[in-house]
Motif scaffolding. Structure first.
Motif, PDB file in Angstrom:
ATOM      1  N   ASN A   1       0.822  -1.295  -0.216  1.00  0.00           N
ATOM      2  CA  ASN A   1      -0.359   0.345  -0.191  1.00  0.00           C
ATOM      3  C   ASN A   1       0.557   1.409   0.106  1.00  0.00           C
ATOM      4  O   ASN A   1       0.713   2.292  -0.747  1.00  0.00           O
ATOM      5  N   TYR A   2       1.891   0.995   0.920  1.00  0.00           N
ATOM      6  CA  TYR A   2       2.764   2.282   0.772  1.00  0.00           C
ATOM      7  C   TYR A   2       3.198   2.138  -0.071  1.00  0.00           C
ATOM      8  O   TYR A   2       3.808   3.376  -1.274  1.00  0.00           O
TER       9      TYR A   2
ATOM     10  N   LYS B   1       0.928   4.568  -3.570  1.00  0.00           N
ATOM     11  CA  LYS B   1       0.872   5.449  -3.513  1.00  0.00           C
ATOM     12  C   LYS B   1       2.214   6.636  -3.504  1.00  0.00           C
ATOM     13  O   LYS B   1       2.252   7.581  -3.964  1.00  0.00           O
TER      14      LYS B   1
END
Length: 54
Positions: free
Chosen positions: A5-6, A9
Motif C-alpha cells: 500500500n505504501y 502511493k
C-alpha cells in the motif's frame, strides 16, 4: 497497513524494478567479461595470495 500500500502511493515507483534489473545485469556482464579476459598468470597469482607469507 501492508507494505504494498505504501508503494502504490508513490508516483513513478514502477521504474525502480527496471533500474535495479539493468544495474544487476550490467554488473554481472562486467564481472563475467573481467573474469574471461584475466590472464591465467594473474589468476594463478591471486590463487596463491591467501597462502603467501610475505
Amino acid at each position: 497497513m501492508k507494505f504494498i500500500n505504501y508503494l502504490e502511493k508513490i508516483s513513478g515507483v514502477s521504474i525502480y524494478p527496471v533500474v535495479s534489473l539493468i544495474l544487476f545485469t550490467s554488473m554481472f556482464v562486467i564481472v563475467v567479461l573481467y573474469a574471461m579476459k584475466t590472464s591465467k598468470e594473474r589468476i594463478s597469482e591471486m590463487e596463491k595470495l591467501p597462502l603467501d607469507e610475505n
